[in-house]
Design a protein around this motif. Structure first.
Motif, mmCIF file in Angstrom:
data_model
loop_
_atom_site.group_PDB
_atom_site.id
_atom_site.type_symbol
_atom_site.label_atom_id
_atom_site.label_comp_id
_atom_site.label_asym_id
_atom_site.label_seq_id
_atom_site.Cartn_x
_atom_site.Cartn_y
_atom_site.Cartn_z
ATOM 1 N N PHE A 101 145.104 -32.950 69.473
ATOM 2 C CA PHE A 101 146.391 -32.650 70.098
ATOM 3 C C PHE A 101 146.988 -33.889 70.768
ATOM 4 O O PHE A 101 148.171 -34.192 70.612
ATOM 5 N N LEU A 102 146.163 -34.629 71.522
ATOM 6 C CA LEU A 102 146.657 -35.768 72.287
ATOM 7 C C LEU A 102 146.916 -37.007 71.435
ATOM 8 O O LEU A 102 147.867 -37.746 71.686
ATOM 9 N N VAL A 103 146.079 -37.227 70.425
ATOM 10 C CA VAL A 103 146.185 -38.467 69.636
ATOM 11 C C VAL A 103 146.890 -38.237 68.309
ATOM 12 O O VAL A 103 147.680 -39.071 67.866
ATOM 13 N N LEU A 104 146.629 -37.082 67.674
ATOM 14 C CA LEU A 104 147.154 -36.841 66.335
ATOM 15 C C LEU A 104 148.247 -35.773 66.305
ATOM 16 O O LEU A 104 148.664 -35.357 65.227
ATOM 17 N N SER A 105 148.685 -35.298 67.499
ATOM 18 C CA SER A 105 149.767 -34.316 67.611
ATOM 19 C C SER A 105 149.464 -32.996 66.909
ATOM 20 O O SER A 105 150.338 -32.367 66.308
ATOM 21 N N GLN A 106 148.206 -32.552 66.974
ATOM 22 C CA GLN A 106 147.812 -31.269 66.424
ATOM 23 C C GLN A 106 147.820 -30.245 67.558
ATOM 24 O O GLN A 106 146.997 -30.307 68.462
ATOM 25 N N TYR B 2 133.190 -38.851 57.914
ATOM 26 C CA TYR B 2 134.463 -39.527 57.660
ATOM 27 C C TYR B 2 135.025 -39.172 56.287
ATOM 28 O O TYR B 2 136.248 -39.191 56.097
ATOM 29 N N GLN B 3 134.162 -38.852 55.338
ATOM 30 C CA GLN B 3 134.664 -38.316 54.077
ATOM 31 C C GLN B 3 135.335 -36.969 54.302
ATOM 32 O O GLN B 3 136.330 -36.640 53.645
ATOM 33 N N ALA B 4 134.794 -36.192 55.253
ATOM 34 C CA ALA B 4 135.385 -34.885 55.555
ATOM 35 C C ALA B 4 136.743 -35.025 56.219
ATOM 36 O O ALA B 4 137.717 -34.379 55.809
ATOM 37 N N VAL B 5 136.840 -35.854 57.278
ATOM 38 C CA VAL B 5 138.107 -35.961 58.005
ATOM 39 C C VAL B 5 139.173 -36.687 57.191
ATOM 40 O O VAL B 5 140.352 -36.656 57.556
ATOM 41 N N ASP B 6 138.763 -37.320 56.096
ATOM 42 C CA ASP B 6 139.744 -37.908 55.190
ATOM 43 C C ASP B 6 140.410 -36.837 54.338
ATOM 44 O O ASP B 6 141.425 -37.090 53.703
ATOM 45 N N ARG B 7 139.835 -35.607 54.357
ATOM 46 C CA ARG B 7 140.327 -34.535 53.501
ATOM 47 C C ARG B 7 140.783 -33.294 54.258
ATOM 48 O O ARG B 7 141.612 -32.534 53.753
ATOM 49 N N ILE B 8 140.199 -33.047 55.449
ATOM 50 C CA ILE B 8 140.554 -31.853 56.230
ATOM 51 C C ILE B 8 140.824 -32.274 57.671
ATOM 52 O O ILE B 8 140.414 -33.372 58.099
ATOM 53 N N PRO B 9 141.506 -31.445 58.469
ATOM 54 C CA PRO B 9 141.828 -31.807 59.852
ATOM 55 C C PRO B 9 140.576 -32.065 60.698
ATOM 56 O O PRO B 9 139.500 -31.513 60.436
ATOM 57 N N LEU B 10 140.729 -32.896 61.720
ATOM 58 C CA LEU B 10 139.616 -33.284 62.579
ATOM 59 C C LEU B 10 138.940 -32.074 63.210
ATOM 60 O O LEU B 10 137.704 -31.952 63.202
ATOM 61 N N GLY B 11 139.737 -31.160 63.787
ATOM 62 C CA GLY B 11 139.151 -30.005 64.446
ATOM 63 C C GLY B 11 138.339 -29.142 63.502
ATOM 64 O O GLY B 11 137.249 -28.676 63.842
ATOM 65 N N ALA B 12 138.844 -28.934 62.289
ATOM 66 C CA ALA B 12 138.117 -28.127 61.306
ATOM 67 C C ALA B 12 136.834 -28.821 60.869
ATOM 68 O O ALA B 12 135.793 -28.179 60.687
ATOM 69 N N ALA B 13 136.893 -30.145 60.696
ATOM 70 C CA ALA B 13 135.709 -30.895 60.279
ATOM 71 C C ALA B 13 134.600 -30.785 61.316
ATOM 72 O O ALA B 13 133.437 -30.537 60.983
ATOM 73 N N VAL B 14 134.952 -30.947 62.576
ATOM 74 C CA VAL B 14 133.944 -30.867 63.636
ATOM 75 C C VAL B 14 133.450 -29.431 63.793
ATOM 76 O O VAL B 14 132.274 -29.198 64.090
ATOM 77 N N THR B 15 134.332 -28.475 63.586
ATOM 78 C CA THR B 15 133.937 -27.075 63.658
ATOM 79 C C THR B 15 132.838 -26.771 62.636
ATOM 80 O O THR B 15 131.837 -26.118 62.946
ATOM 81 N N LEU B 16 133.005 -27.231 61.415
ATOM 82 C CA LEU B 16 131.989 -27.032 60.389
ATOM 83 C C LEU B 16 130.736 -27.862 60.677
ATOM 84 O O LEU B 16 129.612 -27.392 60.490
ATOM 85 N N GLU B 17 130.937 -29.071 61.130
ATOM 86 C CA GLU B 17 129.801 -29.965 61.368
ATOM 87 C C GLU B 17 128.872 -29.429 62.449
ATOM 88 O O GLU B 17 127.650 -29.576 62.369
#
Length: 302
Positions: free
Chosen positions: A261-266, A97-112
């Motif tokens: 895409f569906l929730v955050l319009s990415q 959650y510290q990550a997604v507070d700073r970078i997009p959700l998809g990128a955070a999960v990609t790294l995780e």
């Protein structure tokens, strides 16, 4: 011909058995990533650490009320496993959650997801695992856009650290599932994680955690991102080897991109779609390899 006809139903049953835990993992992934998207919407109200605290506390309350786990009759090793599982769970959530507070959700999960991928290669005894892990890694890199230099460095570091904790979560979730009946160990570990996160959440959000609307959204995140997926994953890990489970986690960036895409319009690009195809292919390959390995093992024991 009669022998072939007799073998066919057994093969079909084997495929259904193999797909059972896989379906649990996929359902858990869908739940946790859409829950993460809701959590992003909640962060302006309670902050990243406040969201983690709400998620873990409310999830612990639900699981403890449903499971009513006993606390007697377990060994020191059992409790050590639960404490490690709870600490890994808390660390994974806090860092993510510290990550997604700073970078997009998809990128955070990609790294995780790199954490489970490394685990799948490190502990697997089958050479083909390197193929599927490599294919999934290619999809992960492609989904990132070919590099992470455009991301906030601290956010990327948090996401990578969350991946390491995710790998630990997989290991201790499997051990907890073997030592405790049903979801009792998960409920106890969730309580441990809630206790660890509470001081951090109170320091960041304070009384904001008591706002009814915030609590309501926090409960939705707890159910979607903790109670349902962790229960499904714990059950799946009782029947799936850790390497296969870890490769299946490669689906998470694709699911996260869809949730974004569906929730955050990415929006999803053509490159994103190709990345999705790669991770899906890797996951299907891991499942087929696992099913083939089990069938070969059963044949040798007959």
């Amino acid at each position: 011909m009669p022998e072939a006809a007799a073998a066919h139903p057994r093969a079909a049953v084997g495929r259904r058995v193999a797909l059972g835990p896989v379906a649990l993992v996929v359902a858990g992934g869908l739940s946790v990533q859409f829950g993460a998207a809701v959590a992003v919407l909640l962060m302006p109200r309670a902050g990243a650490l406040g969201v983690v605290t709400l998620r873990l506390i409310l999830a612990a309350v639900v699981l403890l009320a449903v499971c009513r786990p006993k606390v007697r009759g377990y060994s020191r090793a059992d409790w050590g496993t639960v404490l490690a599982f709870g600490a890994a769970m808390a660390g994974m959530n806090i860092l993510f959650y510290q990550a997604v507070d700073r970078i997009p959700l998809g990128a955070a999960v990609t790294l995780e997801v790199l954490g489970p991928l490394v685990l799948s290669v490190a502990v697997s005894r089958r050479p083909v695992s390197f193929v599927w892990a490599g294919l999934a890694l290619a999809g992960v890199v492609l989904l990132s856009g070919g590099g992470f230099d455009r991301l906030d460095p601290l956010g990327a570091a948090f996401a990578l650290s969350a991946g390491a904790m995710w790998a630990a979560y997989i290991v201790f979730s499997a051990r907890t599932g073997r030592r405790f009946p049903q979801a009792d160990g998960l409920a106890l570990a969730m309580a441990v994680g809630a206790v660890i996160s509470l001081p951090l959440g109170l320091a960041e959000a304070g009384s904001k955690l008591l706002v009814p609307s915030t609590v309501g959204l926090g409960l939705a995140v707890a159910l979607m991102s903790s109670v349902l997926p962790y229960t499904l994953e714990l059950l799946a890990l009782r029947r799936l080897p850790a390497p296969t489970f870890a490769v299946l986690m490669s689906l998470e960036p694709a699911i996260a991109a869809t949730a974004g895409f569906l929730v955050l319009s990415q929006a999803l690009s053509v490159t994103d779609a190709l990345a999705v195809a790669l991770v899906v292919a890797a996951s299907m390959g891991a499942v087929r390899s696992q099913a083939g390995g089990r069938a070969a093992g059963e044949t040798r024991t007959k």
